[in-house]
Scaffold this motif. Structure first.
Motif, short mmCIF file in Angstrom:
data_model
loop_
_atom_site.label_atom_id
_atom_site.label_comp_id
_atom_site.label_asym_id
_atom_site.label_seq_id
_atom_site.Cartn_x
_atom_site.Cartn_y
_atom_site.Cartn_z
N LEU A 127 30.45 -1.25 29.19
CA LEU A 127 31.22 -1.14 27.96
C LEU A 127 31.53 0.33 27.64
O LEU A 127 32.62 0.66 27.17
CB LEU A 127 30.45 -1.78 26.81
CG LEU A 127 31.19 -1.93 25.48
CD1 LEU A 127 32.45 -2.79 25.65
CD2 LEU A 127 30.28 -2.53 24.43
N LEU A 128 30.58 1.21 27.90
CA LEU A 128 30.81 2.64 27.70
C LEU A 128 31.94 3.14 28.61
O LEU A 128 32.79 3.92 28.17
CB LEU A 128 29.53 3.43 27.96
CG LEU A 128 29.64 4.95 27.91
CD1 LEU A 128 30.08 5.41 26.53
CD2 LEU A 128 28.31 5.61 28.28
N ASN A 129 31.95 2.70 29.86
CA ASN A 129 33.04 3.07 30.77
C ASN A 129 34.38 2.67 30.17
O ASN A 129 35.35 3.45 30.19
CB ASN A 129 32.86 2.39 32.13
CG ASN A 129 31.74 2.99 32.96
OD1 ASN A 129 31.24 4.06 32.66
ND2 ASN A 129 31.34 2.28 34.01
N TYR A 130 34.44 1.45 29.66
CA TYR A 130 35.67 0.95 29.05
C TYR A 130 36.07 1.80 27.85
O TYR A 130 37.24 2.17 27.67
CB TYR A 130 35.48 -0.51 28.64
CG TYR A 130 36.66 -1.13 27.94
CD1 TYR A 130 37.64 -1.82 28.65
CD2 TYR A 130 36.79 -1.04 26.55
CE1 TYR A 130 38.72 -2.40 28.00
CE2 TYR A 130 37.87 -1.62 25.90
CZ TYR A 130 38.83 -2.29 26.62
OH TYR A 130 39.90 -2.85 25.97
N ALA A 131 35.08 2.12 27.00
CA ALA A 131 35.35 2.88 25.78
C ALA A 131 35.86 4.28 26.10
O ALA A 131 36.82 4.76 25.48
CB ALA A 131 34.09 2.96 24.94
N VAL A 132 35.23 4.94 27.06
CA VAL A 132 35.64 6.29 27.42
C VAL A 132 37.07 6.28 27.97
O VAL A 132 37.90 7.13 27.61
CB VAL A 132 34.66 6.91 28.44
CG1 VAL A 132 35.22 8.21 29.01
CG2 VAL A 132 33.30 7.16 27.78
N ILE B 121 36.79 4.15 10.87
CA ILE B 121 36.12 3.49 12.00
C ILE B 121 36.89 2.23 12.36
O ILE B 121 37.19 1.40 11.50
CB ILE B 121 34.66 3.13 11.63
CG1 ILE B 121 33.89 4.39 11.26
CG2 ILE B 121 33.97 2.42 12.79
CD1 ILE B 121 32.53 4.13 10.67
N ARG B 122 37.20 2.08 13.62
CA ARG B 122 37.92 0.89 14.09
C ARG B 122 37.03 0.11 15.05
O ARG B 122 36.26 0.69 15.82
CB ARG B 122 39.22 1.29 14.79
CG ARG B 122 40.19 2.03 13.86
CD ARG B 122 41.48 2.39 14.59
NE ARG B 122 42.39 3.11 13.70
CZ ARG B 122 43.59 3.53 14.08
NH1 ARG B 122 44.02 3.30 15.30
NH2 ARG B 122 44.34 4.18 13.21
N PHE B 123 37.16 -1.22 15.01
CA PHE B 123 36.31 -2.10 15.80
C PHE B 123 37.17 -2.88 16.78
O PHE B 123 38.27 -3.32 16.45
CB PHE B 123 35.54 -3.06 14.89
CG PHE B 123 34.57 -2.39 13.96
CD1 PHE B 123 33.24 -2.29 14.28
CD2 PHE B 123 35.00 -1.84 12.76
CE1 PHE B 123 32.35 -1.67 13.43
CE2 PHE B 123 34.12 -1.22 11.90
CZ PHE B 123 32.77 -1.13 12.24
N GLU B 124 36.64 -3.07 17.98
CA GLU B 124 37.35 -3.83 19.02
C GLU B 124 36.36 -4.71 19.75
O GLU B 124 35.33 -4.24 20.24
CB GLU B 124 38.04 -2.90 20.00
CG GLU B 124 38.78 -3.65 21.11
CD GLU B 124 39.52 -2.72 22.06
OE1 GLU B 124 39.70 -3.11 23.22
OE2 GLU B 124 39.89 -1.61 21.64
N CYS B 125 36.67 -6.00 19.85
CA CYS B 125 35.86 -6.93 20.64
C CYS B 125 36.43 -6.97 22.04
O CYS B 125 37.64 -7.16 22.23
CB CYS B 125 35.88 -8.32 20.01
SG CYS B 125 35.12 -8.36 18.36
N VAL B 126 35.57 -6.79 23.04
CA VAL B 126 36.00 -6.67 24.43
C VAL B 126 35.58 -7.92 25.19
O VAL B 126 34.44 -8.37 25.10
CB VAL B 126 35.38 -5.42 25.09
CG1 VAL B 126 35.79 -5.32 26.54
CG2 VAL B 126 35.80 -4.16 24.32
N ASP B 127 36.49 -8.45 25.98
CA ASP B 127 36.20 -9.62 26.82
C ASP B 127 35.69 -9.13 28.17
O ASP B 127 36.43 -8.49 28.92
CB ASP B 127 37.46 -10.46 26.99
CG ASP B 127 37.19 -11.74 27.76
OD1 ASP B 127 36.04 -11.97 28.16
OD2 ASP B 127 38.15 -12.52 27.96
N THR B 128 34.41 -9.41 28.47
CA THR B 128 33.85 -8.96 29.74
C THR B 128 34.19 -9.91 30.87
O THR B 128 33.89 -9.65 32.00
CB THR B 128 32.32 -8.83 29.63
OG1 THR B 128 31.76 -10.09 29.25
CG2 THR B 128 31.95 -7.78 28.61
#
Length: 207
Positions: free
Chosen positions: A45-50, A200-207
Motif C-alpha cells: 500500500l505504501l508503494n501505491y501511495a508513493v 486530509i483526503r481518504f482513498e480506499c484501494v482495491d488490492t
C-alpha cells in the motif's frame, strides 16, 4: 492523503513482490501468517501511495527509521505513517509530519482508561452514549499522536490528550494538532497533522 485497503487476499510469501530492505528485514522476524500478511500489505500500500503522489519514485523504496523505529522515506520529500489492524492496512503520506492509526475493534475497558487515559478523556467516555465508540476514538487518537512524534510507546500515552474541541494536545510541549477521525470500511481511522496542514483526503484501494 490516507490510503486504506483490505489485505485479506494477499499472499504471505515475498516471491515476485517489490519490497524494501527494511520490510524484508522485518519479515525475517515474522512467522505468523497474519503478521506477515499485514507487514507485506502495508508496504504494498505504501508503494501505491508513493507512486500516487510522486510518479517518478522508484520501488523498492529506500526506508530508514529514527531512533524509536519510525519509518521514513529516504530521498523522497514526504512524511509517512503506517498502520494495520486485522484484515486492513493503511498508509498516510504528507508533505508535513503526520501520524495515523486504525482500529478494527476496540471494546471499552475501564482498567485501560484508568491506566492510560487522562481524567479529561475519562470524563468524555463517561458522558458518551456509546462508550465503546468513544473509547476506540480516543485510543486511536492517542496512538496516532505517538506516531506523529515518532517516539511510539517510549512516550507516555497520557502525554497525548484528546481535547473537547477535537484537537490533539502533546504535553508537556503544549503542541496542538489537527485531528480527523472517520469510520471507513468498518474501521476507526485517526489522522493528526499540524494545525495549518492541508485538507486530509481518504482513498480506499482495491488490492
Amino acid at each position: 492523503k490516507v490510503f486504506i485497503a483490505n489485505i485479506s487476499d494477499l499472499p504471505i510469501t515475498t516471491e515476485g513482490l517489490c519490497l524494501s530492505d527494511y520490510r524484508l528485514s522485518r519479515l525475517d522476524k515474522l512467522s505468523l501468517p497474519e503478521k506477515r500478511r499485514q507487514s507485506i500489505g502495508v508496504e504494498q500500500l505504501l508503494n501505491y501511495a508513493v507512486k500516487a503522489v510522486c510518479t517518478e519514485a522508484d520501488v523498492p523504496l529506500r526506508i530508514e527509521v529514527n531512533d524509536h523505529g519510525k519509518p521514513m522515506l529516504k530521498n523522497i520529500p514526504f512524511y509517512i505513517s503506517l498502520a494495520h489492524s486485522g484484515e486492513y492496512a493503511a498508509c498516510a503520506i504528507s508533505d508535513r509530519e503526520v501520524g495515523m492509526d486504525i482500529e478494527a475493534n476496540a471494546e471499552y475497558k475501564p482498567a485501560v482508561v484508568k491506566r492510560f487515559f487522562t481524567s479529561l478523556e475519562a470524563d468524555m467516555i463517561d458522558k458518551a452514549e456509546d462508550k465503546n465508540f468513544e473509547f476506540a476514538k480516543i485510543w486511536a487518537a492517542k496512538e496516532c499522536g505517538l506516531k506523529y512524534t515518532g517516539q511510539g510507546l517510549s512516550r507516555s500515552l497520557k502525554s497525548v490528550q484528546l481535547m473537547p474541541n477535537g484537537c490533539l494536545c502533546l504535553e508537556p510541549e503544549n503542541i496542538l494538532l489537527n485531528l480527523i477521525h472517520k469510520h471507513i470500511m468498518g474501521l476507526g481511522v485517526s489522522v493528526c497533522t499540524p494545525l495549518n496542514a492541508a485538507e486530509i483526503r481518504f482513498e480506499c484501494v482495491d488490492t
